[in-house]
Design a protein around this motif. Structure first.
Motif, PDB file in Angstrom:
ATOM      1  N   TYR A 159       0.835  -1.200   0.000  1.00  0.00           N
ATOM      2  CA  TYR A 159       0.000   0.000   0.000  1.00  0.00           C
ATOM      3  C   TYR A 159       0.867   1.245   0.000  1.00  0.00           C
ATOM      4  N   TYR A 160       0.381   2.264  -0.678  1.00  0.00           N
ATOM      5  CA  TYR A 160       0.951   3.600  -0.565  1.00  0.00           C
ATOM      6  C   TYR A 160      -0.097   4.476   0.108  1.00  0.00           C
ATOM      7  N   THR A 174       7.367   4.342  -5.887  1.00  0.00           N
ATOM      8  CA  THR A 174       7.133   4.216  -4.445  1.00  0.00           C
ATOM      9  C   THR A 174       7.140   2.756  -3.984  1.00  0.00           C
ATOM     10  N   TYR A 175       6.961   1.831  -4.921  1.00  0.00           N
ATOM     11  CA  TYR A 175       6.910   0.411  -4.568  1.00  0.00           C
ATOM     12  C   TYR A 175       8.237  -0.314  -4.809  1.00  0.00           C
ATOM     13  N   TYR A 198      -3.529  -5.236  -2.479  1.00  0.00           N
ATOM     14  CA  TYR A 198      -2.965  -3.981  -2.952  1.00  0.00           C
ATOM     15  C   TYR A 198      -4.138  -3.151  -3.443  1.00  0.00           C
TER      16      TYR A 198
END
Length: 276
Positions: A159-160, A174-175, A198
Motif C-alpha cells: 500500500y501507498y 514508491t513500490y 494492494y
C-alpha cells in the motif's frame, strides 16, 4: 460465532458453483494484532494486546476451527491464512510497542499450524502473511518444511498511503523497495509468495470528471510485477469506496475503466515500458 456458520457455508457453496476457491483469513485476533479497527475493535493507537498467553491460546482454537471449516469444504477451500497484518509494517526497525515480536509470533504460528493440520491435509496451503519489510527476517529463519508443517506459503500486502502522486513513473517508484523485498524472498526461499492485498489509491480522487491519472496502466503494471516476482496477486477490494480502493466493481477509476480481463488474459507478456 456458530451463528455465522450458515453464511460462511454459503460463501463456499457459491465458490464451488463458480469454479473458485476461498482463502479463509484470520482477520481479527483476540486482543488485536493491530491497533486498527479491522481487528474488530478500534482500541486506539498503540494498543495491541494479542501477544499474551491467553489471547494466543484463544487464537489457536479459532485457527483450528477455521481449518475444520476449510477441510469440510474440500476443493472449494484454497487454504487458511494465519493472521492478517500483524503490527509493525515497517519491518524490524519498528519501535518497541508498535509491533509484535516476530520470534514469539513464529512460536505461535508453529503451534497453530500443528493444530490446524489435525483438520487439513498437509497439501492444503497454510499461509503466513507479513509485510514486505519483514520478508528479509523470515528469510533468515529455518524453513518450515513440509515434513513438519505441511504446505506453507507466504503472503504480503503493498500500500501507498502518502500524499497524492499524480505522475505514473513516480507512483510506480514508491513500490521499488517492497518489490525488491518480494523478489529476494521469492528467489531465495522455498516458499511461494502471493500478494493478497494492494490497491490503486492516492493518485487522485478517482472521479471521472477531475482525475486524469492512468489507473489502468498502474493496475496492469502491478499484476505483471506480482506475477514476475511471486505467484500472483489479489486486488483489495472488490467494491469498496472510493473506487480506487475497490476498483473491480467500479465502472471507471478516473476517466476510464480498468480492463481487468485484458490484464489477466495477457499475463504471459510483460507490459510495455513506461515512457517518461
Amino acid at each position: 460465532a456458530a451463528g455465522y456458520r450458515p453464511w460462511i457455508d454459503k460463501v463456499f457453496q457459491l465458490a464451488a458453483r463458480s469454479g473458485m476457491q476461498v482463502l479463509l483469513d484470520f482477520h481479527g485476533a483476540p486482543g488485536g494484532q493491530q491497533d486498527n479497527a479491522f481487528t474488530g475493535c478500534d482500541q486506539g493507537e498503540g494498543n495491541i494486546y494479542f501477544d499474551t498467553p491467553w489471547n494466543k491460546a484463544l487464537a489457536v482454537k479459532a485457527i483450528a476451527k477455521m481449518a475444520d471449516i476449510c477441510g469440510a469444504h474440500g476443493p472449494a477451500c484454497y487454504g487458511i491464512e494465519l493472521l492478517n497484518e500483524p503490527a509493525g509494517p515497517v519491518g524490524p526497525g519498528c519501535t518497541r510497542g508498535s509491533c509484535i515480536d516476530r520470534e514469539r509470533l513464529l512460536v505461535f504460528y508453529k503451534r497453530a499450524i500443528l493444530e490446524a493440520r489435525q483438520h487439513l491435509p498437509w497439501e492444503k496451503p497454510i499461509v503466513i502473511m507479513d509485510w514486505p519489510g519483514w520478508l528479509g527476517w523470515w528469510m533468515m529463519q529455518p524453513p518450515l518444511i513440509f515434513h513438519d508443517y505441511g504446505h506453507i506459503k507466504f503472503a504480503t500486502h503493498l500500500y501507498y498511503l502518502g500524499p497524492f502522486i499524480l505522475d505514473q513513473a513516480a507512483a510506480r517508484a514508491t513500490y521499488a523497495r517492497d518489490l525488491e523485498n518480494i523478489r529476494n524472498f521469492y528467489a531465495n526461499t522455498r516458499y511461494d509468495l502471493v500478494v493478497t492485498e494492494y490497491a490503486l489509491n492516492n493518485h487522485g480522487t478517482g472521479g471521472a470528471n477531475d482525475d486524469a491519472f492512468d489507473y489502468n496502466s498502474l493496475a496492469n503494471w502491478f499484476v505483471h510485477q506480482f506475477n514476475q516476482h511471486g505467484i500472483g496477486s489479489m486486488v483489495w477490494n472488490f467494491d469498496a469506496g472510493p473506487c480506487a480502493w475497490g476498483p473491480v466493481a467500479a465502472d471507471k477509476v478516473g476517466k476510464r475503466p480498468i480492463e481487468w480481463k485484458t490484464i489477466f488474459n495477457d499475463t504471459s507478456q510483460s507490459p510495455p515500458e513506461l515512457q517518461v
